[in-house]
Design a protein around this motif. Structure first.
Motif, short mmCIF file in Angstrom:
data_model
loop_
_atom_site.label_atom_id
_atom_site.label_comp_id
_atom_site.label_asym_id
_atom_site.label_seq_id
_atom_site.Cartn_x
_atom_site.Cartn_y
_atom_site.Cartn_z
N GLY A 4 0.83 -1.19 0.00
CA GLY A 4 0.00 0.00 0.00
C GLY A 4 0.86 1.25 0.00
N ARG A 5 0.29 2.34 -0.50
CA ARG A 5 1.03 3.60 -0.51
C ARG A 5 0.05 4.76 -0.59
NH1 ARG A 5 1.44 1.58 -5.64
NH2 ARG A 5 0.89 2.97 -7.33
N ALA A 6 0.54 5.89 -0.14
CA ALA A 6 -0.23 7.14 -0.23
C ALA A 6 0.44 8.01 -1.30
CB ALA A 6 -0.22 7.86 1.11
N TRP A 7 -0.38 8.79 -2.01
CA TRP A 7 0.12 9.64 -3.08
C TRP A 7 -0.58 10.99 -2.98
CZ3 TRP A 7 -1.95 10.09 -8.54
CH2 TRP A 7 -1.06 10.78 -9.36
N GLU A 8 0.22 12.04 -2.91
CA GLU A 8 -0.31 13.40 -2.82
C GLU A 8 -0.54 13.94 -4.23
OE1 GLU A 8 -0.80 15.53 -0.07
OE2 GLU A 8 -0.38 13.91 1.34
N LYS A 9 -1.75 14.47 -4.49
CA LYS A 9 -2.05 15.07 -5.79
C LYS A 9 -3.02 16.23 -5.57
CE LYS A 9 -3.73 14.18 -10.41
NZ LYS A 9 -4.27 13.23 -11.36
N GLU A 10 -2.60 17.39 -6.00
CA GLU A 10 -3.43 18.59 -5.92
C GLU A 10 -3.99 18.80 -4.51
OE1 GLU A 10 -6.35 18.21 -9.02
OE2 GLU A 10 -4.81 18.13 -10.58
N GLY A 11 -3.15 18.61 -3.52
CA GLY A 11 -3.55 18.83 -2.13
C GLY A 11 -4.38 17.72 -1.52
N LYS A 12 -4.65 16.68 -2.25
CA LYS A 12 -5.41 15.54 -1.73
C LYS A 12 -4.51 14.32 -1.66
CE LYS A 12 -9.87 17.02 -3.45
NZ LYS A 12 -11.06 16.67 -4.22
N THR A 13 -4.77 13.49 -0.67
CA THR A 13 -4.01 12.26 -0.53
C THR A 13 -4.85 11.11 -1.06
OG1 THR A 13 -2.93 13.13 1.44
CG2 THR A 13 -2.78 10.76 1.07
N LEU A 14 -4.28 10.37 -1.99
CA LEU A 14 -4.92 9.18 -2.55
C LEU A 14 -4.20 7.96 -2.00
CD1 LEU A 14 -5.15 10.39 -6.25
CD2 LEU A 14 -6.94 10.49 -4.51
N TYR A 15 -4.94 6.89 -1.76
CA TYR A 15 -4.37 5.66 -1.21
C TYR A 15 -4.56 4.52 -2.20
CZ TYR A 15 -4.39 8.42 3.03
OH TYR A 15 -4.18 9.41 3.94
N PHE A 16 -3.51 3.72 -2.36
CA PHE A 16 -3.52 2.60 -3.28
C PHE A 16 -3.08 1.32 -2.56
CE2 PHE A 16 -2.83 6.36 -5.80
CZ PHE A 16 -3.70 6.20 -6.85
N THR A 17 -3.71 0.23 -2.90
CA THR A 17 -3.35 -1.08 -2.37
C THR A 17 -3.18 -2.03 -3.54
OG1 THR A 17 -4.69 -0.65 -0.41
CG2 THR A 17 -4.05 -2.93 -0.81
#
Length: 112
Positions: free
Chosen positions: A70-83
């Protein structure tokens, strides 16, 4: 990091994708649970070659060992999470049949 396994029939094996030095290949598995699921597992880097094994054919029953990533990704001030599920081993799977699943003994089949 959790190490787990999942069993099912191979539905598809996708071609290897290359992005720079990164390689990934997806295995699509249909589980044989009470409520079947279609699951995508990623095989990355040197593990993409595992899907070339003779047991890795559409329709074959396999057990796939994988790690949960899993990882978190910052984009345009929002944090997206992927598994993702990253496969690291595939082996042939044969379902065990218990004695209660076999045909019951019948007295009228006796030879005397």
């Amino acid at each position: 990091m959790n190490k787990m396994s999942i069993t099912g029939k191979i539905a598809r094996i996708l071609d290897t994708e290359e992005k720079g030095n990164f390689r990934v290949r997806k295995l699509i598995l249909e589980t044989n649970e009470k409520y079947p699921q279609t699951v995508s597992l990623d095989f990355v880097q040197n593990n993409v070659g595992l899907l070339d094994d003779v047991i890795c054919k559409v329709g074959n029953s396999v057990e796939v060992f994988y790690n949960v990533r899993g990882r978190a990704w910052e984009k345009e001030g929002k944090t997206l999470y992927f598994t993702s599920l990253q496969g690291w081993r595939v082996r042939e799977y044969k379902e065990e049949v218990t004695t209660k699943d076999q045909a019951p003994d019948r007295e009228d089949d006796l030879p005397f």
